[in-house]
Design a protein around this motif. Structure first.
Motif, PDB file in Angstrom:
ATOM      1  N   PRO A   7       0.801  -1.231   0.000  1.00 33.40           N
ATOM      2  CA  PRO A   7       0.000   0.000   0.000  1.00 33.40           C
ATOM      3  C   PRO A   7       0.830   1.276   0.000  1.00 33.40           C
ATOM      4  O   PRO A   7       0.295   2.357  -0.277  1.00 33.40           O
ATOM      5  N   ALA A  29      -3.639   2.282 -11.505  1.00 36.40           N
ATOM      6  CA  ALA A  29      -4.808   1.841 -10.745  1.00 36.40           C
ATOM      7  C   ALA A  29      -5.160   0.391 -11.058  1.00 36.40           C
ATOM      8  O   ALA A  29      -5.503  -0.388 -10.157  1.00 36.40           O
ATOM      9  N   GLN A  34      -1.778   2.309  -5.333  1.00 35.89           N
ATOM     10  CA  GLN A  34      -2.663   3.347  -4.809  1.00 35.89           C
ATOM     11  C   GLN A  34      -2.167   4.768  -5.040  1.00 35.89           C
ATOM     12  O   GLN A  34      -2.896   5.729  -4.747  1.00 35.89           O
ATOM     13  N   LEU A  60      -6.278   7.908  -7.242  1.00 31.71           N
ATOM     14  CA  LEU A  60      -4.908   7.696  -6.768  1.00 31.71           C
ATOM     15  C   LEU A  60      -4.439   8.842  -5.887  1.00 31.71           C
ATOM     16  O   LEU A  60      -4.823   9.998  -6.080  1.00 31.71           O
ATOM     17  N   SER A 294      -4.121   6.534   6.528  1.00 30.66           N
ATOM     18  CA  SER A 294      -5.357   6.686   5.756  1.00 30.66           C
ATOM     19  C   SER A 294      -5.824   8.127   5.777  1.00 30.66           C
ATOM     20  O   SER A 294      -5.374   8.929   6.582  1.00 30.66           O
TER      21      SER A 294
END
Length: 294
Positions: A7, A29, A34, A60, A294
């Motif tokens: 990630p 993608a 990501q 993205l 995140s």
């Protein structure tokens, strides 16, 4: 079997140089990556507003804008034009970072430039780098953009970048707010430096690691040494020690793979991204301890 996608991996657009912006966004993608770092020329081909919409639609994260700088020339029209273009690049980086998905970073990578024609004064050229960044820093601060000075391997010192070590980049950055001026830590360019681990630790203490970029080095080098980068794990760079040093500073953001290689550029871009995913997963991911926020 498809390789798992880390990630924290970001595909720097240079890795798939011959893909236009739409293709670069699509294959990144599609491969499950990501994040992406963009280059100015493909963005300018479609226009900044259109590029920002395309990036937003892709979902993205945006990690860096490449590249600007090239301001080692003495005062005169060429230097003024370079400074003006760098101001435009700052605005581009801010716009694209705002368009990217959550976690995007407004980072403009700076390559200093080489010796001006007829000059042997490399020390003076480095001082002009400091002066140029001094002109750009207020605009970058206002735009919320970090200028990331990238040291390049010494084989590029005369024609491309008079800043050859991370320590030199940090010395230039020291005059400025770390939020405004930092450094690019690129394994290809600095792995050889006997002071590299200490310099990475220093960069961490000073809050200057703007971006971490990875690719590999192997010999023999091609005739055009600019095009001598390889997928992570295909060469001799010790990603374990370098990545551990970067992680130890608390750096927990995306990590770009940036490759200049004619053979890789000639590969189908989706396949090149998939190979990048596999190489990163094998050579870099085992040494990461932080997930991207995140």
């Amino acid at each position: 079997m498809t390789a798992a996608v880390d990630p924290r991996l970001s595909i720097n657009q240079a890795t798939i140089k011959h893909a236009d912006l739409a293709t670069a966004l699509r294959v990144t993608a599609e491969a499950g990556v990501q994040a992406i770092g963009l280059w100015r020329e493909p963005v300018q081909e479609v226009g900044l507003a259109t590029a920002a919409r395309m990036l937003s639609d892709s979902g993205l994260r945006f990690t860096t804008h490449c590249r600007s700088g090239f301001f080692t020339m003495p005062e005169g029209p060429a230097r003024r034009a370079s400074i003006d273009d760098n101001l435009v690049a700052i605005d581009e980086a801010a716009t694209l970072a705002a368009a990217g998905a959550a976690g995007s970073t407004a980072i403009l990578v700076l390559v200093a430039g080489g010796l001006p024609d007829g000059s042997r004064d490399i020390v003076g050229a480095r001082e002009r780098v400091r002066d140029a960044i001094g002109e750009l820093a207020p605009h970058a601060a206002a735009a919320g953009v970090t200028l990331a000075i990238e040291p390049l391997h010494p084989m590029y010192a005369t024609d491309r970048c008079v800043v050859s070590t991370l320590g030199q980049a940090l010395d230039i950055a020291a005059d400025f707010d770390p939020a405004v001026v930092g450094a690019t830590v690129d394994t290809f360019h600095i792995f050889w430096d006997p002071d590299v681990l200490a310099s990475i630790a220093r960069a961490g203490r000073e809050g200057r690691i703007a971006t971490y970029q990875v690719c590999d080095w192997k010999t023999p080098l091609p005739a055009d040494v600019l095009l001598s980068r390889h997928y992570p794990g295909d060469g001799v760079i010790d990603f374990a020690s370098l990545t551990a040093a970067v992680e130890a500073t608390g750096y927990d953001r995306d990590i770009e793979v940036e490759i200049f290689n004619e053979e890789i550029w000639a590969t189908d871009p989706l396949l090149a991204v998939q190979r990048t995913v596999a190489g990163f997963g094998a050579a870099v991911s085992p040494h990461l301890r932080a997930a991207v926020p995140s």
